[in-house]
Design an enzyme around this catalytic site. Structure first.
Site, PDB file in Angstrom:
ATOM      1  CG  HIS A 158      -1.953   1.062   1.236  1.00 12.16           C
ATOM      2  ND1 HIS A 158      -3.288   0.834   1.541  1.00 12.16           N
ATOM      3  CD2 HIS A 158      -1.866   2.382   0.972  1.00 12.16           C
ATOM      4  CE1 HIS A 158      -3.957   1.964   1.456  1.00 12.16           C
ATOM      5  NE2 HIS A 158      -3.113   2.934   1.126  1.00 12.16           N
ATOM      6  CG  HIS A 217      -1.352   6.446  -2.186  1.00 13.86           C
ATOM      7  ND1 HIS A 217      -2.571   6.547  -2.809  1.00 13.86           N
ATOM      8  CD2 HIS A 217      -1.586   5.843  -1.001  1.00 13.86           C
ATOM      9  CE1 HIS A 217      -3.517   6.029  -2.031  1.00 13.86           C
ATOM     10  NE2 HIS A 217      -2.940   5.590  -0.914  1.00 13.86           N
ATOM     11  CG  ASP A 236      -0.661  10.544  -5.988  1.00 13.21           C
ATOM     12  OD1 ASP A 236      -0.643   9.372  -5.553  1.00 13.21           O
ATOM     13  OD2 ASP A 236      -1.713  11.206  -6.061  1.00 13.21           O
ATOM     14  N   GLY A 274      -9.164   8.378  -1.560  1.00 13.48           N
ATOM     15  CA  GLY A 274      -9.689   9.725  -1.366  1.00 13.48           C
ATOM     16  C   GLY A 274     -10.523   9.850  -0.108  1.00 13.48           C
ATOM     17  CG  HIS A 294      -7.679   3.867   0.648  1.00 11.22           C
ATOM     18  ND1 HIS A 294      -7.247   3.530  -0.601  1.00 11.22           N
ATOM     19  CD2 HIS A 294      -6.634   4.461   1.271  1.00 11.22           C
ATOM     20  CE1 HIS A 294      -5.980   3.892  -0.725  1.00 11.22           C
ATOM     21  NE2 HIS A 294      -5.578   4.463   0.388  1.00 11.22           N
ATOM     22  CD  GLU A 315      -7.099   6.632   5.553  1.00 11.13           C
ATOM     23  OE1 GLU A 315      -7.728   6.541   4.485  1.00 11.13           O
ATOM     24  OE2 GLU A 315      -5.937   7.075   5.601  1.00 11.13           O
ATOM     25  CG  HIS A 355      -5.737   2.893   5.899  1.00 15.84           C
ATOM     26  ND1 HIS A 355      -4.442   3.130   6.255  1.00 15.84           N
ATOM     27  CD2 HIS A 355      -5.960   3.629   4.770  1.00 15.84           C
ATOM     28  CE1 HIS A 355      -3.904   3.976   5.380  1.00 15.84           C
ATOM     29  NE2 HIS A 355      -4.796   4.281   4.469  1.00 15.84           N
ATOM     30  CG  ASP A 392      -1.250   5.652   3.157  1.00 16.08           C
ATOM     31  OD1 ASP A 392      -1.648   5.241   2.046  1.00 16.08           O
ATOM     32  OD2 ASP A 392      -1.936   6.369   3.904  1.00 16.08           O
TER      33      ASP A 392
HETATM   34  O1  LIG Z   1      -4.397   7.365   3.216  1.00 16.72           O
HETATM   35  C1  LIG Z   1      -5.077   7.704   2.219  1.00 16.72           C
HETATM   36  N1  LIG Z   1      -6.420   7.576   2.265  1.00 16.72           N
HETATM   37  C2  LIG Z   1      -7.214   7.895   1.225  1.00 16.72           C
HETATM   38  N2  LIG Z   1      -6.738   8.390   0.081  1.00 16.72           N
HETATM   39  C3  LIG Z   1      -5.404   8.573  -0.018  1.00 16.72           C
HETATM   40  C4  LIG Z   1      -4.528   8.256   1.021  1.00 16.72           C
HETATM   41  N3  LIG Z   1      -3.278   8.557   0.615  1.00 16.72           N
HETATM   42  C5  LIG Z   1      -3.391   9.056  -0.636  1.00 16.72           C
HETATM   43  N4  LIG Z   1      -4.675   9.073  -1.023  1.00 16.72           N
HETATM   44  C6  LIG Z   1      -5.241   9.573  -2.285  1.00 16.72           C
HETATM   45  O2  LIG Z   1      -5.004   8.640  -3.299  1.00 16.72           O
HETATM   46  C7  LIG Z   1      -4.750   9.341  -4.508  1.00 16.72           C
HETATM   47  C8  LIG Z   1      -4.130   8.437  -5.521  1.00 16.72           C
HETATM   48  O3  LIG Z   1      -2.864   7.992  -5.139  1.00 16.72           O
HETATM   49  C9  LIG Z   1      -3.933  10.519  -4.031  1.00 16.72           C
HETATM   50  O4  LIG Z   1      -3.929  11.579  -4.989  1.00 16.72           O
HETATM   51  C10 LIG Z   1      -4.636  10.903  -2.747  1.00 16.72           C
HETATM   52  O5  LIG Z   1      -5.706  11.787  -3.013  1.00 16.72           O
HETATM   53 ZN   LIG Z   2      -3.609   4.935   1.030  1.00 14.73          ZN
END
Ligand SMILES: O=c1[nH]cnc2c1ncn2[C@@H]1O[C@H](CO)[C@@H](O)[C@H]1O
Ligand SMILES: [Zn+2]
Length: 355
Positions: free
Chosen positions: A18, A20, A22, A176, A203, A206, A227, A284
């Protein structure tokens, strides 16, 4: 309990299921990309930019946490920037002995300069393939639908996932802001993915309660949960998740920052583990959360008393939970189990001295 050092934890073979793309850039890379692309950032030095892209412990919610992504996404709108950031993420992971990583991101967020969705997927696969040729790491990609964006877009992203099945994309996710954006709106996208025999994770639990996890599993067919911390509030659902061996992708530091838990000592990963749930340890967002997989293990070692044997078991659960074809997974797992059996804590230096 003998204390493990960060170096010990870095030497162990690991997964990150897990993470991301970005949220996992290097800060100097953001600065360089912004300069090349003439993108205006909120600050133009490392220390100036840091507070905008690393949230720290005083972050108050998931919504606040997600603001950092406006900055990172502003420099991730070209083919080259996606190749580079994907490569660098896999390089950073490989350097801490992550052997298998599933990178996630949402292609729809990278179209500000007109890239096609196909090119956006291709670029990330190219960056990851470069890293795989150079380092001992295997990777897969998970595409994310976004909760706050329309279900039609999720369906397009599901189709994109199907188009890249067996070509590097291994799953579909929903990310998101969770509160006010229920997963059930996106169930057609998950239906599309499932009917094509593709894995999915969501997700859930969370920034919203166990109802969200319930929807992810029963309406969207989640094979894993991102999560899932608030599973602790529903014993019946927790037993179901346990009985069906549905893995939880735990990201302890991120959960403290988004206030899914108040403090590390309250993190339910200890209880989940003791109850026998299949739990995995993940970053994450390596940059936004300012972490690594080794650091996450160090935190749970120090604050939640996970000992070496338990950490080894968490690592094995990580490999078991991979969205990999069974034969490949079994081979990778055999290799890792062998290494884990031979593993002895203590720095390489002190080992050399003993020789
Ligand atoms: O912990 C999280 N929970 C929910 N969404 C997340 C988390 N971390 C990042 N993103 C979202 O996932 C998109 C794609 O990678 C990111 O642009 C961010 O908005
Ligand atoms: Zn995430």
């Amino acid at each position: 309990m003998p204390k493990l050092t960060l170096q010990d934890l870095q030497r162990l073979p690991k997964t990150d299921l897990h993470v991301h793309l970005d949220g996992s850039l290097r800060i100097p890379t953001i600065l360089e990309l912004a300069e090349q692309q003439k993108v205006k950032l909120p600050a133009d030095s490392m220390e100036g930019l840091r507070p905008f892209v690393e949230v720290g412990e005083d972050c108050k919610s998931l919504v606040e946490y997600l603001r950092a992504f406006d900055v990172t996404l502003s420099v991730m709108q070209t083919y080259e920037s996606l190749v580079r950031t994907a490569f660098e993420l896999a390089e950073d992971a490989a350097k801490e002995n992550v052997r298998y990583m599933e990178v996630r991101y949402s292609p729809i967020l990278h179209q500000q300069k007109g890239l096609t969705l196909h090119a956006i997927v291709q670029a990330v696969l190219e960056g990851l393939a470069q890293a795989e040729r150079k380092y001992n790491i295997k990777t897969g990609v998970i595409l994310c639908g976004m909760r706050h964006i329309s279900p039609d877009i999720s369906l397009r992203l599901a189709d994109l996932t199907v188009a890249f099945k067996n070509k590097g994309v291994v799953g579909f996710d929903l990310a998101g802001a969770e509160e006010n954006f229920p997963a059930k709106r996106h169930k057609d996208a998950f239906g599309r993915v499932l009917q094509n025999n593709i894995n999915c994770t969501l997700h859930a639990g969370e920034a919203y309660g166990p109802e969200s996890i319930h929807q992810a599993i029963h309406l969207c067919g989640a094979h894993r949960i991102g999560h899932g911390v608030r599973l602790i509030e529903d014993g019946d659902l927790l037993n179901y998740v346990n009985d069906h061996r549905i893995p939880l992708e735990c990201c302890p530091s991120s959960n403290v920052q988004t206030k899914a838990v108040k403090k590390m000592a309250d993190h339910p990963i200890r209880l989940f583990y003791d109850l026998g749930l299949r739990v995995t340890v993940n970053t994450d967002n390596r940059m936004v959360t300012a972490t690594t997989v080794s650091h996450e293990f160090q935190v749970i070692h120090e604050e939640l008393n996970f000992n070496l044997e338990e950490i080894k078991e968490l690592i094995i659960m990580g490999f078991k939970s991979a969205f990999l074809p069974y034969a490949l997974k079994r081979a990778l797992l055999a290799e890792v189990v062998h290494e884990l059996k031979a593993f002895k804590p203590g720095s390489l230096e002190s080992k050399r001295e003993q020789l």
